[in-house]
Design a protein around this motif. Structure first.
Motif, short mmCIF file in Angstrom:
data_model
loop_
_atom_site.label_atom_id
_atom_site.label_comp_id
_atom_site.label_asym_id
_atom_site.label_seq_id
_atom_site.Cartn_x
_atom_site.Cartn_y
_atom_site.Cartn_z
N ASP A 147 15.65 -38.58 -20.34
CA ASP A 147 16.75 -37.78 -19.77
C ASP A 147 17.82 -38.96 -19.18
O ASP A 147 18.95 -38.72 -19.32
CB ASP A 147 16.34 -36.79 -18.75
N HIS A 148 17.31 -39.90 -18.41
CA HIS A 148 18.27 -40.69 -17.72
C HIS A 148 19.37 -41.24 -18.68
O HIS A 148 20.54 -41.69 -18.28
CB HIS A 148 17.60 -42.17 -17.05
N LEU A 149 18.87 -41.44 -20.12
CA LEU A 149 19.80 -42.24 -20.97
C LEU A 149 20.69 -41.08 -21.33
O LEU A 149 22.04 -41.63 -21.82
CB LEU A 149 19.05 -42.58 -22.45
N ASP A 150 20.73 -40.01 -20.99
CA ASP A 150 21.80 -38.94 -21.52
C ASP A 150 22.55 -38.43 -20.27
O ASP A 150 23.11 -37.33 -20.19
CB ASP A 150 21.41 -37.83 -22.22
N GLY A 151 22.18 -39.07 -18.89
CA GLY A 151 22.84 -38.54 -17.59
C GLY A 151 22.27 -37.32 -16.98
O GLY A 151 22.94 -36.67 -16.41
N ILE A 152 20.93 -37.45 -17.37
CA ILE A 152 20.32 -35.84 -16.87
C ILE A 152 19.31 -36.47 -15.79
O ILE A 152 18.38 -37.48 -16.20
CB ILE A 152 19.54 -35.34 -18.12
N LEU A 153 19.35 -35.94 -14.43
CA LEU A 153 18.48 -36.15 -13.63
C LEU A 153 17.70 -34.82 -13.38
O LEU A 153 18.00 -33.94 -13.66
CB LEU A 153 19.15 -36.46 -12.19
N TYR A 154 16.38 -35.23 -12.96
CA TYR A 154 15.30 -34.10 -13.09
C TYR A 154 15.59 -32.85 -12.25
O TYR A 154 15.22 -31.83 -12.71
CB TYR A 154 14.03 -34.67 -12.44
N PRO A 155 16.68 -32.87 -11.16
CA PRO A 155 17.05 -31.49 -10.77
C PRO A 155 17.70 -30.59 -11.58
O PRO A 155 17.70 -29.36 -11.44
CB PRO A 155 17.73 -31.87 -9.35
#
Length: 177
Positions: A147-155
């Motif tokens: 997810d980090h590689l697509d700019g997505i953070l867990y919240p």
């Protein structure tokens, strides 16, 4: 090797889609991977993506410590590993809530729904193809870092904010039960 500074939530590098790594064996990539592994161990964490250390590249390091795996034979411990230019495929519709934290969002935790079974593929610094089908904690780590590689953070993946809070408060609440 060096301990790298970790980007904190709100930094633009964490919110962008990362670019592919052109040459996984390049000396600067090998050095970055070694430094990321040392940083992950020092934190201590179980995963670290390149954008978390200010590098908008499609790679992450991770590990699955013994004792975190489940009874499923696809949920296996794994020593320090790297995935460069990874691809992740969610297998099936089953999702499970699990507690996650992030080195870029210190002192907070949340219950995040994730696929229970995934297949992933990428390469290491020597160009060797890595392909696995995994479950449980192993699958959760890979999904979180990917997810980090697509700019997505867990919240951004959360569906119920009642299960979000400061680690110290959540630990105290759990001890009170």
């Amino acid at each position: 090797m060096a301990i790298l500074k970790i980007a904190r939530m709100g930094h633009p590098v964490l919110m962008q889609k990362c670019r592919p790594v052109a040459d996984p064996g390049a000396p600067d990539i090998r050095r970055l991977v070694a430094d990321m592994m040392q940083t992950m161990e020092d934190a201590p964490g179980v995963g670290l993506a390149a954008p978390q250390v200010y590098q908008p590249l499609r790679l992450f390091v991770f590990r699955v410590p013994p004792g975190r795996e489940t009874q499923d034979p696809d949920d296996i411990p794994l020593p320090n590993s790297v995935l460069i230019n990874p691809e992740v495929e969610l297998l099936g519709d089953e999702r499970a809530l699990g507690w996650e934290g992030c080195l870029s969002i210190p002192d907070l935790r949340a219950a995040v729904p994730r696929a229970t079974r995934i297949r992933y593929r990428g390469s290491d610094c020597d160009g060797n193809v890595i392909e696995r089908q995994v479950t449980g904690f192993h699958a959760r780590i890979v999904q979180h870092e990917y997810d980090h590689l697509d700019g997505i953070l867990y919240p951004m993946r959360m569906t119920d904010f009642r299960h979000f809070g400061f680690t110290s408060e959540l630990d105290r609440a759990g001890a009170d039960r």
